[in-house]
Design a protein around this motif. Structure first.
Motif, PDB file in Angstrom:
ATOM      1  N   GLN A   2       0.864  -1.390   0.195  1.00 33.81           N
ATOM      2  CA  GLN A   2      -0.110   0.039  -0.003  1.00 33.81           C
ATOM      3  C   GLN A   2       0.741   1.532  -0.197  1.00 33.81           C
ATOM      4  O   GLN A   2       1.927   1.027   0.278  1.00 33.81           O
ATOM      5  CB  GLN A   2      -1.068  -0.094   0.887  1.00 33.81           C
ATOM      6  CG  GLN A   2      -1.992  -0.921   1.230  1.00 33.81           C
ATOM      7  CD  GLN A   2      -2.715  -0.798   2.193  1.00 33.81           C
ATOM      8  OE1 GLN A   2      -2.653  -0.332   3.414  1.00 33.81           O
ATOM      9  NE2 GLN A   2      -4.127  -1.417   2.101  1.00 33.81           N
ATOM     10  N   PHE A   4       0.554   6.077   0.231  1.00 34.38           N
ATOM     11  CA  PHE A   4      -0.521   6.611   0.166  1.00 34.38           C
ATOM     12  C   PHE A   4       0.266   8.339  -0.730  1.00 34.38           C
ATOM     13  O   PHE A   4       1.592   8.835  -0.353  1.00 34.38           O
ATOM     14  CB  PHE A   4      -0.995   7.498   0.817  1.00 34.38           C
ATOM     15  CG  PHE A   4      -2.287   8.063   1.418  1.00 34.38           C
ATOM     16  CD1 PHE A   4      -2.956   7.929   1.934  1.00 34.38           C
ATOM     17  CD2 PHE A   4      -1.445   9.547   1.973  1.00 34.38           C
ATOM     18  CE1 PHE A   4      -3.852   8.834   1.666  1.00 34.38           C
ATOM     19  CE2 PHE A   4      -2.627  10.562   1.471  1.00 34.38           C
ATOM     20  CZ  PHE A   4      -4.264   9.803   2.162  1.00 34.38           C
ATOM     21  N   PRO A   5      -0.342   9.199  -1.889  1.00 33.39           N
ATOM     22  CA  PRO A   5       0.122   9.846  -2.579  1.00 33.39           C
ATOM     23  C   PRO A   5       0.489  10.966  -1.508  1.00 33.39           C
ATOM     24  O   PRO A   5      -0.488  11.410  -0.571  1.00 33.39           O
ATOM     25  CB  PRO A   5      -0.770  10.203  -3.474  1.00 33.39           C
ATOM     26  CG  PRO A   5      -1.512   9.574  -3.321  1.00 33.39           C
ATOM     27  CD  PRO A   5      -1.699   8.827  -2.661  1.00 33.39           C
ATOM     28  N   PHE A 204      -3.819   7.764   5.624  1.00 30.91           N
ATOM     29  CA  PHE A 204      -3.210   6.718   5.064  1.00 30.91           C
ATOM     30  C   PHE A 204      -3.854   5.614   5.775  1.00 30.91           C
ATOM     31  O   PHE A 204      -4.729   4.357   5.150  1.00 30.91           O
ATOM     32  CB  PHE A 204      -1.059   5.931   5.182  1.00 30.91           C
ATOM     33  CG  PHE A 204      -1.361   4.505   4.808  1.00 30.91           C
ATOM     34  CD1 PHE A 204      -1.381   4.406   4.035  1.00 30.91           C
ATOM     35  CD2 PHE A 204      -0.997   3.640   6.073  1.00 30.91           C
ATOM     36  CE1 PHE A 204      -1.493   3.036   2.996  1.00 30.91           C
ATOM     37  CE2 PHE A 204      -0.177   2.530   5.383  1.00 30.91           C
ATOM     38  CZ  PHE A 204      -1.277   1.821   4.807  1.00 30.91           C
ATOM     39  N   SER A 260       1.784   0.421  -6.842  1.00 27.92           N
ATOM     40  CA  SER A 260       0.928   0.364  -4.800  1.00 27.92           C
ATOM     41  C   SER A 260      -0.733   0.381  -5.655  1.00 27.92           C
ATOM     42  O   SER A 260      -1.635   0.412  -6.171  1.00 27.92           O
ATOM     43  CB  SER A 260       1.583   1.111  -4.322  1.00 27.92           C
ATOM     44  OG  SER A 260       1.311   2.603  -5.159  1.00 27.92           O
ATOM     45  N   ASN A 262      -3.269   2.231  -4.145  1.00 23.84           N
ATOM     46  CA  ASN A 262      -3.377   3.547  -4.042  1.00 23.84           C
ATOM     47  C   ASN A 262      -5.013   4.101  -4.481  1.00 23.84           C
ATOM     48  O   ASN A 262      -5.468   3.418  -4.274  1.00 23.84           O
ATOM     49  CB  ASN A 262      -2.347   4.506  -4.137  1.00 23.84           C
ATOM     50  CG  ASN A 262      -2.240   4.553  -5.981  1.00 23.84           C
ATOM     51  OD1 ASN A 262      -3.092   3.658  -6.729  1.00 23.84           O
ATOM     52  ND2 ASN A 262      -0.874   4.013  -6.806  1.00 23.84           N
ATOM     53  N   SER A 336      -0.887   7.204 -12.851  1.00 19.58           N
ATOM     54  CA  SER A 336      -2.466   7.061 -11.732  1.00 19.58           C
ATOM     55  C   SER A 336      -2.699   6.111 -12.580  1.00 19.58           C
ATOM     56  O   SER A 336      -3.823   5.143 -12.910  1.00 19.58           O
ATOM     57  CB  SER A 336      -3.486   8.509 -11.694  1.00 19.58           C
ATOM     58  OG  SER A 336      -2.743   8.852 -13.163  1.00 19.58           O
TER      59      SER A 336
END
Length: 390
Positions: A2, A4-5, A204, A260, A262, A336
């Motif tokens: 996992q 997180f941006p 997150f 990942s 996300n 993305s």
């Protein structure tokens, strides 16, 4: 697996690191010792956590005033008087307010800032004895010592706290890093030490919990819609068996491609719920139609599986082909689009493969003793037709 941006900050702002691990529960001196213990352990054992630092840095020169309580008591000087004198002369004290022309102003009593340029200025301060009324030099009652302290004292959830920040090495998931820090803190720090997360790490954790809820809610909504359509709970269950298999294929593709989990892959997984259920609907609906026409259960199931094979493959191939531009696209936002395209292509592919085997077998095992959606309607029509007329 996992990630997180973290949103980029504008010029002049400090960019937060993804790892924000909070220590709390004791005095700041205890927290500093716990921080040093944990940071030293991480630096020795986990090089994937990089650029470790904290928001408690002992770089601010400060003076510690230690009062000789016995001498102050013998001279009739109270601790409150010493503290109030230091407050007024070195800081400032709001003593009253006055009103002038309808405006209210604070009256602040403070010392001369020009005479406070060095720590030796404390030698010129005097306090008044409550017993004799004489002025006594403050230097005879206190001892001064230099030390380095933090410029700011932070709190988190209303308790004293120090936040440890770190960057992540390439390929090191944020969730795994936070788990490692929590386990290290539980092993190295005393029981009274409290841990928490802040900033991007807190976002997150919250997003991770919301993801599971979102997927479960999406699957439940689809199941209820199918239950209303098929007038049965068994047929929607047969159809929904392909959803976890499709998600497994999508997650495996993310793992093998080094991507990942996300926000973009979560969107793809939600879309995959409907796309995966589509193939099962084609087989189950056509099998029910054949059963309504009077065919035997096994004959209807085999004919539905064979007849619907071509439509299933055609829709799967077109859906997967539509995801190819997302995967091979370049330019801004390509990362993305790549994640969403990978989830859709791998998920639809695995859903199609498993649908051809899982749905017929599950239908044969679970739906053998169920009626088709038109069975109740046919029974009512037969009873009405056979009912004696008046």
């Amino acid at each position: 697996m996992q990630a997180f941006p973290v949103m980029r900050q504008g010029f002049g702002q400090r960019t937060q690191k993804p790892v924000q691990f909070v220590l709390g529960g004791g005095t700041y001196e205890e927290l500093a010792r716990w921080r040093d213990t944990l940071i030293d352990h991480v630096r020795e054992n986990n090089p994937r956590l990089m650029a470790l630092e904290s928001n408690y840095n002992e770089t601010q020169p400060q003076l510690r005033v230690e009062i000789d309580y016995e001498r102050a008591a013998s001279l009739g000087v109270t601790v409150m008087e010493i503290g109030r004198t230091l407050e007024v002369l070195l800081g400032g004290r709001n003593v009253t307010r006055y009103v002038d022309d309808g405006e209210e102003y604070d009256v602040i009593l403070e010392g001369d800032r020009g005479s406070q340029n060095s720590p030796r200025a404390l030698d010129n301060i005097q306090v008044r004895s409550a017993r004799t009324g004489e002025l006594i030099p403050l230097a005879s009652l206190v001892t001064l010592s230099d030390f380095a302290g933090a410029s700011t004292l932070n709190r988190f959830d209303r308790i004293r706290a120090i936040t440890i920040e770190a960057n992540l090495a390439d390929g090191y998931p944020l969730g795994e890093a936070l788990t490692y820090l929590e386990e290290a803190a539980a092993e190295l720090l005393p029981e009274e030490a409290q841990t928490n997360v802040a900033g991007a790490s807190r976002d997150f954790r919250q997003a991770s919990g919301a993801t599971a809820f979102l997927l479960i809610l999406g699957a439940l909504v689809v199941f209820l819609v199918l239950a209303a359509q098929f007038e049965s709970l068994i047929h929607p269950l047969v159809i929904m068996l392909t959803v976890p298999l499709a998600m497994s294929g999508a997650l495996l593709a993310l793992l093998l491609s080094g991507q990942s989990l996300n926000i973009y892959s979560q969107v793809g997984l939600v879309l995959l719920i409907g796309l995966a259920a589509k193939n099962g609907i084609l087989i189950v609906e056509f099998a029910n139609q054949l059963r309504d026409e009077g065919q035997a259960f096994r004959t209807a199931l085999i004919e539905a599986s064979v007849t619907r094979l071509r439509p299933i493959l055609m829709t799967a191939v077109t859906t997967m082909a539509g995801a190819i531009p997302l995967i091979i696209s370049t330019g801004p936002g390509a990362e993305s689009r790549l994640v969403i395209g990978t989830v859709i292509m791998a998920g639809v592919g695995s859903a199609t493969l498993f649908t051809l085997f899982v749905v017929p077998v599950a239908y044969d095992l679970l739906a053998r003793h169920t009626g088709s959606p038109g069975a109740v309607k046919r029974q009512l029509e037969e009873e009405i037709a056979n009912a004696p007329s008046d």
